[in-house]
Design a protein around this motif. Sequence first.
Motif, PDB file in Angstrom:
ATOM      1  N   TRP A   5       0.510  -0.730   0.057  1.00 18.62           N
ATOM      2  CA  TRP A   5       0.221  -0.303   0.135  1.00 18.62           C
ATOM      3  C   TRP A   5       1.112   1.052  -0.128  1.00 18.62           C
ATOM      4  CZ3 TRP A   5       0.845  -2.763   4.213  1.00 18.62           C
ATOM      5  CH2 TRP A   5       1.034  -2.418   6.193  1.00 18.62           C
ATOM      6  N   ALA A   6       0.103   2.013  -0.043  1.00 21.51           N
ATOM      7  CA  ALA A   6       0.991   3.758  -0.031  1.00 21.51           C
ATOM      8  C   ALA A   6       0.159   4.450   0.949  1.00 21.51           C
ATOM      9  CB  ALA A   6       0.897   4.575  -1.219  1.00 21.51           C
ATOM     10  N   GLN A   7       0.839   4.803   1.831  1.00 16.83           N
ATOM     11  CA  GLN A   7       0.512   6.246   2.835  1.00 16.83           C
ATOM     12  C   GLN A   7       1.454   7.137   2.580  1.00 16.83           C
ATOM     13  OE1 GLN A   7       1.314   3.460   6.413  1.00 16.83           O
ATOM     14  NE2 GLN A   7       2.265   5.257   6.762  1.00 16.83           N
ATOM     15  N   GLY A  46     -14.558  -2.132  -2.616  1.00 16.11           N
ATOM     16  CA  GLY A  46     -14.588  -0.557  -2.469  1.00 16.11           C
ATOM     17  C   GLY A  46     -13.467   0.336  -3.197  1.00 16.11           C
ATOM     18  N   THR A  47     -12.527  -0.616  -3.686  1.00 13.65           N
ATOM     19  CA  THR A  47     -11.221   0.033  -4.165  1.00 13.65           C
ATOM     20  C   THR A  47     -12.545   0.579  -5.323  1.00 13.65           C
ATOM     21  OG1 THR A  47      -9.704  -0.494  -2.813  1.00 13.65           O
ATOM     22  CG2 THR A  47      -9.067   0.211  -5.204  1.00 13.65           C
ATOM     23  N   LEU A  48     -12.570  -0.567  -6.434  1.00 15.10           N
ATOM     24  CA  LEU A  48     -12.775  -1.165  -7.438  1.00 15.10           C
ATOM     25  C   LEU A  48     -14.072   0.160  -7.601  1.00 15.10           C
ATOM     26  CD1 LEU A  48     -12.683  -3.710 -10.035  1.00 15.10           C
ATOM     27  CD2 LEU A  48     -15.252  -2.502  -9.163  1.00 15.10           C
ATOM     28  N   ASP A  75     -15.434  -9.325  -4.021  1.00 17.34           N
ATOM     29  CA  ASP A  75     -17.022  -8.888  -4.334  1.00 17.34           C
ATOM     30  C   ASP A  75     -17.480 -10.309  -3.218  1.00 17.34           C
ATOM     31  OD1 ASP A  75     -19.024  -7.981  -4.580  1.00 17.34           O
ATOM     32  OD2 ASP A  75     -18.499  -7.582  -7.238  1.00 17.34           O
ATOM     33  N   SER A  76     -18.260 -10.668  -2.201  1.00 19.32           N
ATOM     34  CA  SER A  76     -19.227 -10.500  -1.448  1.00 19.32           C
ATOM     35  C   SER A  76     -21.068 -10.948  -2.374  1.00 19.32           C
ATOM     36  CB  SER A  76     -19.450 -11.361  -0.111  1.00 19.32           C
ATOM     37  OG  SER A  76     -19.190  -9.943   0.502  1.00 19.32           O
ATOM     38  N   GLN A  77     -21.616  -9.833  -3.246  1.00 23.86           N
ATOM     39  CA  GLN A  77     -21.878  -9.366  -3.617  1.00 23.86           C
ATOM     40  C   GLN A  77     -22.246  -8.886  -4.538  1.00 23.86           C
ATOM     41  OE1 GLN A  77     -24.466  -6.519  -0.649  1.00 23.86           O
ATOM     42  NE2 GLN A  77     -22.642  -6.925   0.362  1.00 23.86           N
ATOM     43  N   ALA A 154      -8.018  -0.662   2.729  1.00 23.22           N
ATOM     44  CA  ALA A 154      -7.817  -0.574   4.280  1.00 23.22           C
ATOM     45  C   ALA A 154      -8.837  -1.867   4.700  1.00 23.22           C
ATOM     46  CB  ALA A 154      -8.396   0.908   4.594  1.00 23.22           C
ATOM     47  N   ARG A 155      -9.723  -2.446   4.204  1.00 24.33           N
ATOM     48  CA  ARG A 155     -10.412  -3.116   4.437  1.00 24.33           C
ATOM     49  C   ARG A 155     -10.163  -4.699   4.285  1.00 24.33           C
ATOM     50  NH1 ARG A 155     -16.908  -3.863   4.728  1.00 24.33           N
ATOM     51  NH2 ARG A 155     -16.168  -5.315   5.799  1.00 24.33           N
ATOM     52  N   VAL A 156      -9.391  -4.429   3.501  1.00 22.88           N
ATOM     53  CA  VAL A 156      -8.985  -5.865   2.521  1.00 22.88           C
ATOM     54  C   VAL A 156      -7.536  -5.660   3.578  1.00 22.88           C
ATOM     55  CG1 VAL A 156      -7.965  -7.383   0.616  1.00 22.88           C
ATOM     56  CG2 VAL A 156      -9.859  -5.848   0.260  1.00 22.88           C
ATOM     57  N   SER A 158      -6.433  -5.078   5.700  1.00 21.01           N
ATOM     58  CA  SER A 158      -6.446  -5.153   7.523  1.00 21.01           C
ATOM     59  C   SER A 158      -6.966  -7.055   7.533  1.00 21.01           C
ATOM     60  CB  SER A 158      -7.575  -4.865   7.693  1.00 21.01           C
ATOM     61  OG  SER A 158      -8.341  -5.144   9.211  1.00 21.01           O
ATOM     62  N   SER A 159      -7.386  -7.391   6.509  1.00 22.19           N
ATOM     63  CA  SER A 159      -8.047  -8.565   6.699  1.00 22.19           C
ATOM     64  C   SER A 159      -6.809  -9.879   6.352  1.00 22.19           C
ATOM     65  CB  SER A 159      -9.335  -9.536   5.636  1.00 22.19           C
ATOM     66  OG  SER A 159     -10.279  -8.650   5.866  1.00 22.19           O
ATOM     67  N   PHE A 160      -5.301  -9.585   5.765  1.00 27.09           N
ATOM     68  CA  PHE A 160      -4.357  -9.928   4.901  1.00 27.09           C
ATOM     69  C   PHE A 160      -4.081 -10.097   5.744  1.00 27.09           C
ATOM     70  CE2 PHE A 160      -6.310 -10.569   0.900  1.00 27.09           C
ATOM     71  CZ  PHE A 160      -6.567 -11.651   0.665  1.00 27.09           C
TER      72      PHE A 160
HETATM   73  N1  NAP Z   1      -3.168   4.242  -0.847  1.00 23.05           N
HETATM   74  C1  NAP Z   1      -2.606   2.925  -0.900  1.00 23.05           C
HETATM   75  O1  NAP Z   1      -1.886   1.678  -1.598  1.00 23.05           O
HETATM   76  C2  NAP Z   1      -4.751   2.201  -1.903  1.00 23.05           C
HETATM   77  C3  NAP Z   1      -4.882   0.947  -2.675  1.00 23.05           C
HETATM   78  C4  NAP Z   1      -6.547   0.844  -2.489  1.00 23.05           C
HETATM   79  C5  NAP Z   1      -7.193   1.717  -2.008  1.00 23.05           C
HETATM   80  N2  NAP Z   1      -6.743   3.357  -1.725  1.00 23.05           N
HETATM   81  C6  NAP Z   1      -7.931   3.149  -0.911  1.00 23.05           C
HETATM   82  O2  NAP Z   1      -9.020   2.612  -0.272  1.00 23.05           O
HETATM   83  C7  NAP Z   1     -10.461   3.091  -0.583  1.00 23.05           C
HETATM   84  C8  NAP Z   1     -11.031   1.780  -0.229  1.00 23.05           C
HETATM   85  O3  NAP Z   1     -11.166   1.592   0.653  1.00 23.05           O
HETATM   86  P1  NAP Z   1     -12.032   0.491   0.989  1.00 23.05           P
HETATM   87  O4  NAP Z   1     -11.695   0.175   2.608  1.00 23.05           O
HETATM   88  O5  NAP Z   1     -13.361   0.632   0.886  1.00 23.05           O
HETATM   89  O6  NAP Z   1     -11.661  -0.835   0.093  1.00 23.05           O
HETATM   90  P2  NAP Z   1     -10.709  -2.631   0.064  1.00 23.05           P
HETATM   91  O7  NAP Z   1     -10.911  -2.685   0.976  1.00 23.05           O
HETATM   92  O8  NAP Z   1     -10.800  -2.180  -0.992  1.00 23.05           O
HETATM   93  O9  NAP Z   1     -13.105  -3.347   0.125  1.00 23.05           O
HETATM   94  C9  NAP Z   1     -13.370  -3.180   0.609  1.00 23.05           C
HETATM   95  C10 NAP Z   1     -14.743  -4.425   0.297  1.00 23.05           C
HETATM   96  O10 NAP Z   1     -14.485  -5.935  -0.280  1.00 23.05           O
HETATM   97  C11 NAP Z   1     -15.440  -6.650  -0.125  1.00 23.05           C
HETATM   98  N3  NAP Z   1     -14.381  -8.045   0.863  1.00 23.05           N
HETATM   99  C12 NAP Z   1     -15.273  -9.071   0.581  1.00 23.05           C
HETATM  100  N4  NAP Z   1     -14.440 -10.088   1.393  1.00 23.05           N
HETATM  101  C13 NAP Z   1     -13.556  -9.154   2.109  1.00 23.05           C
HETATM  102  C14 NAP Z   1     -12.372  -9.593   2.749  1.00 23.05           C
HETATM  103  N5  NAP Z   1     -11.908 -11.455   2.939  1.00 23.05           N
HETATM  104  N6  NAP Z   1     -11.552  -8.849   3.484  1.00 23.05           N
HETATM  105  C15 NAP Z   1     -12.106  -7.794   3.020  1.00 23.05           C
HETATM  106  N7  NAP Z   1     -12.720  -7.041   2.313  1.00 23.05           N
HETATM  107  C16 NAP Z   1     -13.805  -8.133   1.827  1.00 23.05           C
HETATM  108  C17 NAP Z   1     -16.291  -6.143   0.906  1.00 23.05           C
HETATM  109  O11 NAP Z   1     -16.799  -5.605   0.411  1.00 23.05           O
HETATM  110  P3  NAP Z   1     -18.636  -6.448   0.497  1.00 23.05           P
HETATM  111  O12 NAP Z   1     -19.078  -6.832   1.403  1.00 23.05           O
HETATM  112  O13 NAP Z   1     -19.572  -5.843  -0.407  1.00 23.05           O
HETATM  113  O14 NAP Z   1     -18.170  -8.086  -0.368  1.00 23.05           O
HETATM  114  C18 NAP Z   1     -15.361  -5.214   1.634  1.00 23.05           C
HETATM  115  O15 NAP Z   1     -16.332  -3.811   1.966  1.00 23.05           O
HETATM  116  C19 NAP Z   1     -10.448   4.051  -0.969  1.00 23.05           C
HETATM  117  O16 NAP Z   1     -10.997   5.219  -1.159  1.00 23.05           O
HETATM  118  C20 NAP Z   1      -8.890   3.732  -2.234  1.00 23.05           C
HETATM  119  O17 NAP Z   1      -8.871   4.672  -2.966  1.00 23.05           O
HETATM  120  C21 NAP Z   1      -6.228   3.090  -1.532  1.00 23.05           C
END
Ligand code: NAP
Length: 220
Positions: A5-7, A46-48, A75-77, A154-156, A158-160
């Motif tokens: 990731w980039a922070q 979420g990122t997509l 993408d569960s849904q 962030a959510r992905v 965190s899970s990994f």
């Molecule tokens: N700076 C960087 O390196 C970087 C990189 C990527 C993204 N971003 C930013 O991060 C933001 C998006 O973050 P986000 O947390 O909303 O999205 P995300 O982590 O890309 O996606 C989270 C979604 O993935 C689905 N998911 C399915 N299985 C999962 C699992 N086992 N663990 C976690 N998620 C799972 C869930 O949706 P369902 O419940 O619908 O399946 C969950 O809400 C955007 O603003 C993007 O620009 C920054």
Amino acid sequence: MICKWAQTADGFLIPAGGQQWITGQSARTHVHEIRRWCSGVLVGVGTLLADDPLLTCRLGVSDVPIRQPARLVLDSQLRTPPECQLVRTAATSPVLIATVAESAALKAGRAQKLVHAGVEVLELPRGREGVNLEALLDELGRREWTYLLVEGGARVLSSFVYGQLADELLVFINPQMSGGEPGRRPRFDLAAVRDRMTLGAEYVTEFGPDRLYRLLVPHG
Ligand SMILES: NC(=O)c1ccc[n+]([C@@H]2O[C@H](COP(=O)([O-])OP(=O)(O)OC[C@H]3O[C@@H](n4cnc5c(N)ncnc54)[C@H](OP(=O)(O)O)[C@@H]3O)[C@@H](O)[C@H]2O)c1
């Protein structure tokens, strides 16, 4: 399993003030180099939905054939829009969407559209946060994938990372930049990861104004 990731210096995943990128050109080019030798690149839906990324390797070398990684979305849904860049380019390099099997019947129409566009829909058991990641990694192992690059958000991440599924962290930090936006403040901070987990060897490289921290994650 590489989590990248980039922070910003204060731990945000998006820059403040509507800027597009956290890192400079040389760090971003390095990410394309990494994608080139990975079997696949993974993001969450979420990122997509936020960024509509391509996730291809784009090095701008026109006379050398570039090896493209597969692209994988959690993408569960099945919220992935059929008109997004990933789906529209599925013929160029493979796109897989990992979804949850139990609600597949409800999503049949959406799945059909994605499959028709050339996407492979993988039905997997439900996990704590969505798709069951252990089942996904078993499936990728059966397909003999080697390096998987997890690119967030962030959510992905965190899970990994906290699910002890990462072997290596690659964290680009722009030390000059602060981040976040009101109402949209995804955060995943290496300092917080260091507080919660024991990490192994650490290597630091400079890419122009940015620093890349490479950390190995000990297992067992
Ligand atoms: N700076 C960087 O390196 C970087 C990189 C990527 C993204 N971003 C930013 O991060 C933001 C998006 O973050 P986000 O947390 O909303 O999205 P995300 O982590 O890309 O996606 C989270 C979604 O993935 C689905 N998911 C399915 N299985 C999962 C699992 N086992 N663990 C976690 N998620 C799972 C869930 O949706 P369902 O419940 O619908 O399946 C969950 O809400 C955007 O603003 C993007 O620009 C920054």
